[in-house]
Design a protein around this motif. Structure first.
Motif, mmCIF file in Angstrom:
data_model
loop_
_atom_site.group_PDB
_atom_site.id
_atom_site.type_symbol
_atom_site.label_atom_id
_atom_site.label_comp_id
_atom_site.label_asym_id
_atom_site.label_seq_id
_atom_site.Cartn_x
_atom_site.Cartn_y
_atom_site.Cartn_z
ATOM 1 N N HIS A 19 -0.206 -3.840 0.710
ATOM 2 C CA HIS A 19 -0.308 -2.395 0.460
ATOM 3 C C HIS A 19 0.206 -2.137 -0.952
ATOM 4 N N LYS A 20 -0.644 -2.425 -1.924
ATOM 5 C CA LYS A 20 -0.220 -2.222 -3.306
ATOM 6 C C LYS A 20 -1.198 -1.382 -4.107
ATOM 7 N N GLY A 21 -2.150 -0.748 -3.447
ATOM 8 C CA GLY A 21 -3.042 0.172 -4.113
ATOM 9 C C GLY A 21 -4.136 -0.464 -4.939
ATOM 10 N N GLN A 22 -4.268 -1.757 -4.880
ATOM 11 C CA GLN A 22 -5.347 -2.430 -5.596
ATOM 12 C C GLN A 22 -5.936 -3.519 -4.711
ATOM 13 N N ALA A 23 -7.127 -3.954 -5.061
ATOM 14 C CA ALA A 23 -7.829 -4.947 -4.249
ATOM 15 C C ALA A 23 -7.102 -6.292 -4.286
ATOM 16 N N THR A 24 -7.126 -6.971 -3.158
ATOM 17 C CA THR A 24 -6.553 -8.311 -3.069
ATOM 18 C C THR A 24 -7.466 -9.288 -3.800
ATOM 19 N N THR A 25 -6.871 -10.199 -4.545
ATOM 20 C CA THR A 25 -7.628 -11.146 -5.366
ATOM 21 C C THR A 25 -7.867 -12.448 -4.615
ATOM 22 N N ALA A 26 -8.720 -13.290 -5.196
ATOM 23 C CA ALA A 26 -8.987 -14.619 -4.630
ATOM 24 C C ALA A 26 -7.699 -15.433 -4.574
#
Length: 102
Positions: A19-26
């Motif tokens: 829950h950090k307001g940005q998309a999760t990366t690879a």
């Protein structure tokens, strides 16, 4: 069956909540994937969704992994809502809205 240090028998379900307001990366998917054992199932719950590369990484992961974002969580909540007991329903109450079908 093997028991881990806190007394859980395999297979296990591991959940990572992001829950950090940005998309999760690879890289985030790879990091979580490295924690899963052969018989484990992993669920990534990310309020910011996944990047395209992260989606590809999830598809190529050899472990059993799944992804859920806020929209899919809400869809699941709506479909299962009537099966939940009253205490669970109070956590995220829903009210039906009806539309006239013409």
């Amino acid at each position: 069956a093997w028991m881990d240090p806190i007394g859980i028998k395999r297979p296990r379900i591991l959940v990572q909540v992001i829950h950090k307001g940005q998309a999760t990366t690879a890289e985030g998917v790879k990091s979580f994937s490295s924690l899963l054992g052969q018989n484990d199932f992993g669920l990534i719950f990310s309020t910011g969704g996944l990047t395209g590369e992260a989606r590809e990484e999830m598809k190529s992961a050899s472990q059993n992994m799944s992804f859920m974002d806020l929209e899919s969580f809400f869809d699941l909540w709506v479909t299962q809502y009537l099966k939940l007991d009253r205490d669970a329903q109070r956590l995220l109450p829903l009210k039906p809205i009806y539309f006239l079908s013409l």
